[in-house]
Design a protein around this motif. Structure first.
Motif, PDB file in Angstrom:
ATOM      1  N   TYR A  47       0.848  -1.196   0.000  1.00 18.87           N
ATOM      2  CA  TYR A  47       0.000   0.000   0.000  1.00 18.87           C
ATOM      3  C   TYR A  47       0.886   1.249   0.000  1.00 18.87           C
ATOM      4  O   TYR A  47       0.665   2.190  -0.763  1.00 18.87           O
ATOM      5  CB  TYR A  47      -0.902  -0.035   1.232  1.00 18.87           C
ATOM      6  CG  TYR A  47      -1.893   1.099   1.339  1.00 18.87           C
ATOM      7  CD1 TYR A  47      -3.190   0.946   0.875  1.00 18.87           C
ATOM      8  CD2 TYR A  47      -1.539   2.302   1.924  1.00 18.87           C
ATOM      9  CE1 TYR A  47      -4.120   1.974   0.987  1.00 18.87           C
ATOM     10  CE2 TYR A  47      -2.455   3.338   2.046  1.00 18.87           C
ATOM     11  CZ  TYR A  47      -3.740   3.159   1.577  1.00 18.87           C
ATOM     12  OH  TYR A  47      -4.647   4.184   1.695  1.00 18.87           O
ATOM     13  N   SER A  81      -9.627  -1.185  -6.096  1.00 17.39           N
ATOM     14  CA  SER A  81      -8.672  -1.939  -5.282  1.00 17.39           C
ATOM     15  C   SER A  81      -9.358  -2.695  -4.153  1.00 17.39           C
ATOM     16  O   SER A  81      -8.985  -3.833  -3.838  1.00 17.39           O
ATOM     17  CB  SER A  81      -7.610  -0.999  -4.700  1.00 17.39           C
ATOM     18  OG  SER A  81      -8.181  -0.094  -3.771  1.00 17.39           O
ATOM     19  N   SER A  85      -9.249  -6.689  -3.650  1.00 21.97           N
ATOM     20  CA  SER A  85      -8.794  -7.223  -2.367  1.00 21.97           C
ATOM     21  C   SER A  85      -9.803  -8.218  -1.799  1.00 21.97           C
ATOM     22  O   SER A  85      -9.432  -9.245  -1.226  1.00 21.97           O
ATOM     23  CB  SER A  85      -8.564  -6.086  -1.371  1.00 21.97           C
ATOM     24  OG  SER A  85      -7.528  -5.232  -1.790  1.00 21.97           O
ATOM     25  N   ALA A  88      -9.265 -11.554  -3.422  1.00 23.10           N
ATOM     26  CA  ALA A  88      -7.887 -12.051  -3.503  1.00 23.10           C
ATOM     27  C   ALA A  88      -7.781 -13.520  -3.076  1.00 23.10           C
ATOM     28  O   ALA A  88      -8.239 -13.886  -1.990  1.00 23.10           O
ATOM     29  CB  ALA A  88      -6.974 -11.191  -2.627  1.00 23.10           C
ATOM     30  N   LEU A  94      -3.479  -9.793  -3.011  1.00 24.24           N
ATOM     31  CA  LEU A  94      -3.839  -8.755  -2.052  1.00 24.24           C
ATOM     32  C   LEU A  94      -2.826  -7.616  -2.091  1.00 24.24           C
ATOM     33  O   LEU A  94      -3.193  -6.438  -2.086  1.00 24.24           O
ATOM     34  CB  LEU A  94      -3.910  -9.347  -0.641  1.00 24.24           C
ATOM     35  CG  LEU A  94      -4.204  -8.361   0.487  1.00 24.24           C
ATOM     36  CD1 LEU A  94      -5.609  -7.790   0.351  1.00 24.24           C
ATOM     37  CD2 LEU A  94      -4.039  -9.046   1.849  1.00 24.24           C
ATOM     38  N   GLN A  98      -3.328  -3.692  -3.088  1.00 24.00           N
ATOM     39  CA  GLN A  98      -2.961  -2.628  -2.167  1.00 24.00           C
ATOM     40  C   GLN A  98      -2.059  -1.588  -2.818  1.00 24.00           C
ATOM     41  O   GLN A  98      -2.055  -0.424  -2.423  1.00 24.00           O
ATOM     42  CB  GLN A  98      -2.287  -3.218  -0.926  1.00 24.00           C
ATOM     43  CG  GLN A  98      -3.224  -4.003  -0.023  1.00 24.00           C
ATOM     44  CD  GLN A  98      -4.435  -3.194   0.381  1.00 24.00           C
ATOM     45  OE1 GLN A  98      -4.308  -2.154   1.023  1.00 24.00           O
ATOM     46  NE2 GLN A  98      -5.620  -3.663   0.006  1.00 24.00           N
TER      47      GLN A  98
END
Length: 376
Positions: A47, A81, A85, A88, A94, A98
């Protein structure tokens, strides 16, 4: 005008809910995705990588595009996103999602802070910054605890799906914001913004501040569950207490111009030592988390408002650098705090956070010069 600030604050809530949610759900993610806590920590670090990339690649353009348009695009990235996620199949997917979430946040946050300063009346920019920053408190007090409760009921995938809907709604809200004329001056370069008096020192302060925060916050939920039991909702208690303290810190915004950053960072280092000392005592740890949130609000308001004031003609570029430093700190924390946590526990991670924050004190003591105009 109040409605505009409400929309901007809601955007910070959406970013905050998405960026903070994974921490208290870390054990659930590790189990479902057949990953270790350190691997999920790498997903958190991804992220930060996304934010840094967005800041470096898009930051120079933020001052030459309509703020509302930039915010809309960033929120759309957050929505996509979150949906990815939620679907995922492993930690690598994931992490990739991120990166996209971070890119969205890397646009939304600097554009929000710059827009707030531009909408504020002269002399009230710091209070305006503090006002939109309360979105982080709302995300922690309401968003994260509610999400962890839902996670116990419908699972973490359902919660991430709900966040996708929230980010989608924010896209619609951003389209109600005004679109002032974009300045025709040359686009400021990040290197030029970085050389402005005081900016580099403030960014180093942000890097230290955020490295310590994400190192401790990222593993606090897992530690509470390990030592004190309970599900995701139990781990969310710390986020709730931190958010309450962060919200209480908003009462200090009117005094932001009178407080030195170095004393606030010194107080924050002391709070990290307090957190380290209370890890085994849940009520004391939660009380320390309230103090942590309060001091962090003061420090964050000072950092963002002073960076915003450093270059009125290049707020987007400077605040993009701030986002890069913020989530560069998150990336560092995700990569380094995981091994330290697995080897020594949260107490020593908090001690390391105190050391990092204390090391930034002499760096931030230097006074920031008056704002200057920035060209290319």
């Amino acid at each position: 005008m109040t409605r505009h600030f409400t929309v901007l604050t809601a955007g910070v809530v959406a970013v905050g809910a998405q960026s903070f949610l994974l921490a208290p759900l870390l054990p659930d993610l590790a189990t479902a995705l057949h990953a270790t806590p350190a691997e999920i920590g790498r997903a958190l670090a991804a992220y930060g990588v996304g934010v840094v990339l967005a800041a470096l690649l898009l930051g120079p353009r933020l001052d030459r595009v309509p703020r509302a348009g930039a915010l809309t695009a960033g929120a759309a990235a957050l929505a996509v996103s979150a949906a990815v996620s939620a679907l995922a199949p492993n930690w690598e997917v994931l992490a990739a999602a991120q990166v996209l979430a971070g890119a969205g946040a890397g646009v939304v946050l600097p554009a929000t802070y710059a827009f707030a300063a531009e909408l504020a009346a002269p002399g009230t920019e710091a209070r305006a910054t503090g006002r939109v920053l309360t979105g982080w408190s709302v995300a922690l007090v309401a968003g994260v605890p509610v999400s962890t409760l839902l996670a116990d009921l419908v699972g973490w995938r359902g919660v991430l799906g709900a966040l996708a809907v929230l980010a989608g709604a924010q896209v619609v809200l951003y389209r109600t914001l005004p679109s002032p004329a974009v300045p025709s001056a040359p686009r400021p370069r990040l290197a030029t913004a970085l050389r402005l008096p005081g900016v580099a020192r403030l960014l180093l302060g942000t890097l230290a501040f955020m490295s310590a925060f994400y190192a401790v916050f990222g593993f606090a939920g897992a530690e509470i569950r390990l030592l004190h039991g309970g599900g995701a909702a139990g781990a969310g208690l710390l986020a709730l207490c931190y958010g309450v303290g962060f919200g209480l810190g908003a009462a200090t915004d009117r005094y932001a111009g009178r407080v030195g950053l170095a004393p606030v960072l010194a107080a924050l280092a002391g709070v990290y030592l307090l957190l380290a000392a209370t890890v085994g005592l849940l009520p004391a740890l939660l009380a320390a988390a309230v103090a942590w949130g309060l001091v962090n609000h003061v420090a964050l308001t000072l950092l963002v408002s002073r960076l915003s004031a450093a270059a009125p003609d290049a707020r987007g570029a400077v605040l993009a650098l701030n986002s890069a430093a913020t989530y560069g700190g998150a990336a560092v924390a995700g990569l380094l705090a995981g091994p330290l946590y697995e080897a020594a526990g949260l107490g020593w991670v908090a001690v390391a956070g105190a050391v990092v924050v204390a090391a930034a004190i002499p760096v931030t003591r230097s006074r920031t010069a008056r704002p200057v105009a920035v060209g290319s």
